[in-house]
Design an enzyme around this catalytic site. Structure first.
Site, PDB file in Angstrom:
ATOM      1  N   SER A 105      -4.019  19.401  20.383  1.00 10.48           N
ATOM      2  CA  SER A 105      -3.929  17.923  20.506  1.00 10.48           C
ATOM      3  C   SER A 105      -5.343  16.666  19.940  1.00 10.48           C
ATOM      4  O   SER A 105      -5.937  17.776  19.497  1.00 10.48           O
ATOM      5  CB  SER A 105      -5.042  17.684  22.458  1.00 10.48           C
ATOM      6  OG  SER A 105      -4.206  19.351  23.302  1.00 10.48           O
ATOM      7  N   ARG A 130       2.931  26.275  30.258  1.00 10.97           N
ATOM      8  CA  ARG A 130       1.715  25.406  30.669  1.00 10.97           C
ATOM      9  C   ARG A 130       1.275  25.751  32.186  1.00 10.97           C
ATOM     10  O   ARG A 130       1.895  25.052  32.794  1.00 10.97           O
ATOM     11  CB  ARG A 130       1.982  23.762  30.710  1.00 10.97           C
ATOM     12  CG  ARG A 130       0.234  23.928  30.412  1.00 10.97           C
ATOM     13  CD  ARG A 130       0.673  21.869  29.946  1.00 10.97           C
ATOM     14  NE  ARG A 130      -1.013  21.130  31.167  1.00 10.97           N
ATOM     15  CZ  ARG A 130      -0.860  20.405  31.831  1.00 10.97           C
ATOM     16  NH1 ARG A 130      -0.469  20.973  32.853  1.00 10.97           N
ATOM     17  NH2 ARG A 130      -2.399  20.055  31.891  1.00 10.97           N
ATOM     18  N   LYS A 147      -1.206  15.574  35.226  1.00 15.39           N
ATOM     19  CA  LYS A 147      -2.109  16.492  34.063  1.00 15.39           C
ATOM     20  C   LYS A 147      -3.434  15.830  34.769  1.00 15.39           C
ATOM     21  O   LYS A 147      -3.958  14.205  34.683  1.00 15.39           O
ATOM     22  CB  LYS A 147      -2.765  16.108  32.543  1.00 15.39           C
ATOM     23  CG  LYS A 147      -3.745  16.709  32.197  1.00 15.39           C
ATOM     24  CD  LYS A 147      -3.557  16.838  29.993  1.00 15.39           C
ATOM     25  CE  LYS A 147      -5.402  16.803  29.428  1.00 15.39           C
ATOM     26  NZ  LYS A 147      -5.202  18.109  29.853  1.00 15.39           N
TER      27      LYS A 147
HETATM   28  C1  LIG Z   1      -2.254  18.765  26.765  1.00 15.60           C
HETATM   29  C2  LIG Z   1      -1.260  19.004  26.038  1.00 15.60           C
HETATM   30  C3  LIG Z   1      -1.115  17.829  24.997  1.00 15.60           C
HETATM   31  N1  LIG Z   1      -0.222  17.693  23.578  1.00 15.60           N
HETATM   32  C4  LIG Z   1       0.826  19.048  23.591  1.00 15.60           C
HETATM   33  C5  LIG Z   1       1.625  18.638  23.197  1.00 15.60           C
HETATM   34  F1  LIG Z   1       3.474  18.053  23.526  1.00 15.60           F
HETATM   35  F2  LIG Z   1       2.437  20.427  22.881  1.00 15.60           F
HETATM   36  F3  LIG Z   1       1.487  18.780  21.773  1.00 15.60           F
HETATM   37  N2  LIG Z   1       0.213  19.666  25.232  1.00 15.60           N
HETATM   38  C6  LIG Z   1      -0.603  19.896  26.156  1.00 15.60           C
HETATM   39  N3  LIG Z   1      -0.775  20.719  26.744  1.00 15.60           N
END
Ligand SMILES: C=C1C=NC(C(F)(F)F)=NC1=N
Length: 221
Positions: free
Chosen positions: A117, A46, A146
């Site tokens: 998500s 990410r 985040k």
């Molecule tokens: C915003 C996000 C929410 N959930 C997940 C995951 F944990 F991979 F499911 N990854 C992300 N980047």
């Protein structure tokens, strides 16, 4: 290639490490190697936020981290960037509600792993309809990883999804640590996903191992 089986997906979601170059002062490859040694079961690249790599630099880092994951037999997931995922033949992609429509992503990636998500029952049901293999649900607790995270929802959102009959593999995300991992697994998550709990730990290897142990212990209830 066929779609990953639900049981295998649940196993892979046990300790889902997520990171990019912006999540540690240390080189990402060094942190990832420690996390893999500590037993993370799935990895997501990410690359976001101020200073995030772009273009060729981003692809080069993705390939470097993908090679590491391959050596450990851990699937490599790309966040948001479907074109990058296809270019490097990643094992899957993860998309948010504001990213490309999950149905269109499924068409593009074939049988690769698709994570979506979801923040509530409605979004979860839509993601299942669109062909998701797992849901990322949260933020469960306040997160420092985040910038534009939504309000923390607490573990109850997981119970609400399971009570609504959502049976798809679910990974909890948002402020999760070895101390609260048991609570989110007991609330209905198949595993936990973390950024800072591992990437910012003095020993990412020890942090990964502690999370793996916490999830294992919670599952045997
Ligand atoms: C915003 C996000 C929410 N959930 C997940 C995951 F944990 F991979 F499911 N990854 C992300 N980047």
């Amino acid at each position: 290639m066929v779609r990953i089986a639900s049981g295998e997906m649940k196993e892979r979601l046990a300790v889902y490490f997520i990171m990019g170059s912006q999540n540690s002062e240390r080189p990402a490859a060094d942190v990832l190697k420690e996390a893999l040694d500590g037993g993370v079961t799935l990895f997501q690249f990410r690359e976001k936020g101020p200073g995030a790599l772009k273009g060729a630099d981003k692809e080069a880092l993705a390939r470097q981290l993908q090679r590491l994951c391959r050596a450990y037999g851990v699937p490599f997931i790309v966040n948001d960037d479907v074109e990058l995922a296809l270019a490097i033949d990643a094992d899957g992609v993860h998309v948010g509600q504001d990213d490309e429509d999950a149905r269109r992503v499924r068409e593009k990636i074939g049988d690769k792993i698709l994570g979506v998500s979801a923040h509530n029952v409605e979004e979860a049901m839509a993601a299942v309809e669109a062909g998701a293999d797992y849901l990322g649900v949260g933020p469960i607790y306040p997160t420092s990883s985040k910038e534009d995270a939504k309000e923390a929802q607490g573990p109850d959102v997981l119970r609400r999804l399971r009570e609504a009959g959502i049976t798809i593999p679910i990974v909890a995300i948002g402020g999760i640590t070895a101390a609260n991992a048991k609570t989110v697994v007991e609330a209905g998550a198949d595993g936990v996903s973390v950024i800072s709990a591992i990437a910012s730990a003095p020993s990412p290897k020890a942090a990964a191992a502690a999370l793996a142990e916490a999830v294992r212990a919670a599952r045997t209830r």
